[in-house]
Design a protein around this motif. Structure first.
Motif, PDB file in Angstrom:
ATOM      1  N   CYS A  22       0.833  -1.202   0.000  1.00 48.16           N
ATOM      2  CA  CYS A  22       0.000   0.000   0.000  1.00 48.16           C
ATOM      3  C   CYS A  22       0.869   1.253   0.000  1.00 48.16           C
ATOM      4  CB  CYS A  22      -0.904   0.011   1.228  1.00 48.16           C
ATOM      5  SG  CYS A  22      -2.018  -1.403   1.331  1.00 48.16           S
ATOM      6  N   LEU A  23       0.582   2.160  -0.917  1.00 37.84           N
ATOM      7  CA  LEU A  23       1.340   3.400  -1.045  1.00 37.84           C
ATOM      8  C   LEU A  23       0.415   4.582  -0.812  1.00 37.84           C
ATOM      9  CD1 LEU A  23       2.460   1.402  -3.716  1.00 37.84           C
ATOM     10  CD2 LEU A  23       4.330   2.961  -3.184  1.00 37.84           C
ATOM     11  N   PRO A  24       0.703   5.421   0.193  1.00 35.33           N
ATOM     12  CA  PRO A  24      -0.188   6.520   0.558  1.00 35.33           C
ATOM     13  C   PRO A  24      -0.074   7.707  -0.390  1.00 35.33           C
ATOM     14  CG  PRO A  24       1.759   6.559   1.941  1.00 35.33           C
ATOM     15  CD  PRO A  24       1.880   5.328   1.078  1.00 35.33           C
ATOM     16  N   GLY A  95       0.669   8.006  -4.582  1.00 36.96           N
ATOM     17  CA  GLY A  95       1.081   6.634  -4.320  1.00 36.96           C
ATOM     18  C   GLY A  95       0.803   5.706  -5.489  1.00 36.96           C
ATOM     19  N   GLY A  96      -0.221   6.022  -6.293  1.00 37.61           N
ATOM     20  CA  GLY A  96      -0.499   5.214  -7.470  1.00 37.61           C
ATOM     21  C   GLY A  96       0.593   5.314  -8.512  1.00 37.61           C
ATOM     22  N   LEU A  97       1.160   6.511  -8.661  1.00 32.98           N
ATOM     23  CA  LEU A  97       2.265   6.687  -9.604  1.00 32.98           C
ATOM     24  C   LEU A  97       3.484   5.899  -9.151  1.00 32.98           C
ATOM     25  CD1 LEU A  97       3.159   8.227 -12.186  1.00 32.98           C
ATOM     26  CD2 LEU A  97       4.061  10.003 -10.666  1.00 32.98           C
ATOM     27  N   LEU A  98       3.797   5.976  -7.856  1.00 38.24           N
ATOM     28  CA  LEU A  98       4.888   5.159  -7.314  1.00 38.24           C
ATOM     29  C   LEU A  98       4.602   3.674  -7.539  1.00 38.24           C
ATOM     30  CD1 LEU A  98       5.508   7.016  -3.926  1.00 38.24           C
ATOM     31  CD2 LEU A  98       7.230   6.716  -5.730  1.00 38.24           C
ATOM     32  N   GLY A  99       3.351   3.265  -7.280  1.00 40.27           N
ATOM     33  CA  GLY A  99       2.989   1.865  -7.443  1.00 40.27           C
ATOM     34  C   GLY A  99       3.183   1.379  -8.865  1.00 40.27           C
ATOM     35  N   TYR A 100       2.843   2.219  -9.832  1.00 42.09           N
ATOM     36  CA  TYR A 100       3.031   1.848 -11.239  1.00 42.09           C
ATOM     37  C   TYR A 100       4.494   1.579 -11.552  1.00 42.09           C
ATOM     38  CZ  TYR A 100       3.908   2.779 -16.195  1.00 42.09           C
ATOM     39  OH  TYR A 100       4.372   2.709 -17.489  1.00 42.09           O
ATOM     40  N   GLU A 101       5.375   2.484 -11.134  1.00 45.71           N
ATOM     41  CA  GLU A 101       6.796   2.295 -11.444  1.00 45.71           C
ATOM     42  C   GLU A 101       7.379   1.097 -10.687  1.00 45.71           C
ATOM     43  OE1 GLU A 101       8.634   3.514 -13.703  1.00 45.71           O
ATOM     44  OE2 GLU A 101       7.301   5.079 -14.468  1.00 45.71           O
TER      45      GLU A 101
END
Length: 249
Positions: A22-24, A95-101
């Motif tokens: 999970c990324l905030p 956090g979604g952008l981090l999750g994608y990468e």
């Protein structure tokens, strides 16, 4: 687990369960995801990504670039994947952008993003937060926080964290490369003025696997304020259910 990833055991055998990373959103820490562990007990183990400058890492300096943060997180996550555990990545807003990468580096079973623009729509995002106090006040309003009711120290701390993450986002440049080969689920809330339907639809281009849009109501942080439907959806992905629940479009 490490400097960048925290976990909260919910019972014996957690280490053999699928993992949910999970990324905030910008300016937030990962402790908010601790409350999700009981809801997923016996289904998956919850991991939270903690960037420097907040909660237990508030004295630590921020990474110099977006890629530096992604590589550090992916490095701590690789042993989970190497152990053969199913991995689902969830990120909200920034956090979604981090999750994608991260997903590009470790290949999870699924990527779930909420209130997040597609990678190709992020150029320049965050500049207003860095340069304009009015933009910051709008962001507080989006989060349901009235700056007038925040004490000076609390507001200063929140502003500092938001601006650090905004600066980090400005170092991001989308390099399309090969698309993901994993399903992508994108959540959008009615009343969210920061992520358009076009911003969300852009996620379809990042994967050769399934792409599904899920809709709720309640504004930018709706899925974090009332996560029950999202948690049901994440539980289905962790179990690898044939039919994933939650209001899909």
């Amino acid at each position: 687990m490490g400097n960048w990833i925290s976990t909260w055991p919910s019972g014996p055998g957690d280490a053999a369960l699928p993992a949910l990373l999970c990324l905030p959103p910008a300016g937030a820490g990962c402790q908010q995801f601790r409350a999700w562990a009981p809801a997923l007990a016996g289904i998956g183990q919850v991991y939270g990504v903690q960037l420097p400058g907040r909660e237990n890492r508030w004295r630590e300096p921020m990474p110099r670039t977006f890629d530096e943060a992604v590589e550090a997180i992916a490095g701590e996550l690789r042993p989970v994947v190497a152990a053969g555990r199913r991995l689902v990545v969830f990120g909200h807003s920034f956090g979604g952008l981090l999750g994608y990468e991260i997903a590009r580096r470790v290949r999870p079973a699924a990527l779930v993003v909420s209130a997040c623009r597609a990678p190709g729509h992020w150029d320049g995002a965050g500049r207003g937060i860095v340069e304009d106090d009015e933009e910051l006040d709008k962001l507080f309003d989006t989060a349901g926080l009235d700056p007038a009711f925040l004490d000076e120290d609390t507001r200063a701390l929140m502003v500092a964290m938001l601006r650090k993450d905004a600066v980090l986002s400005l170092s991001y440049t989308h390099s399309p490369g090969a698309p993901l080969a994993v399903p992508v689920h994108a959540w959008r809330a009615g009343g969210d003025d920061t992520v358009t339907a076009e911003d969300l639809a852009g996620w379809a281009a990042v994967t050769t696997a399934a792409f599904r849009v899920h809709r709720v109501e309640g504004g930018h942080h709706a899925v974090l304020r009332r996560p029950e439907t999202l948690l049901e959806h994440l539980a289905g992905l962790l179990r690898d259910d044939a039919a994933v629940p939650a209001g899909t479009a």
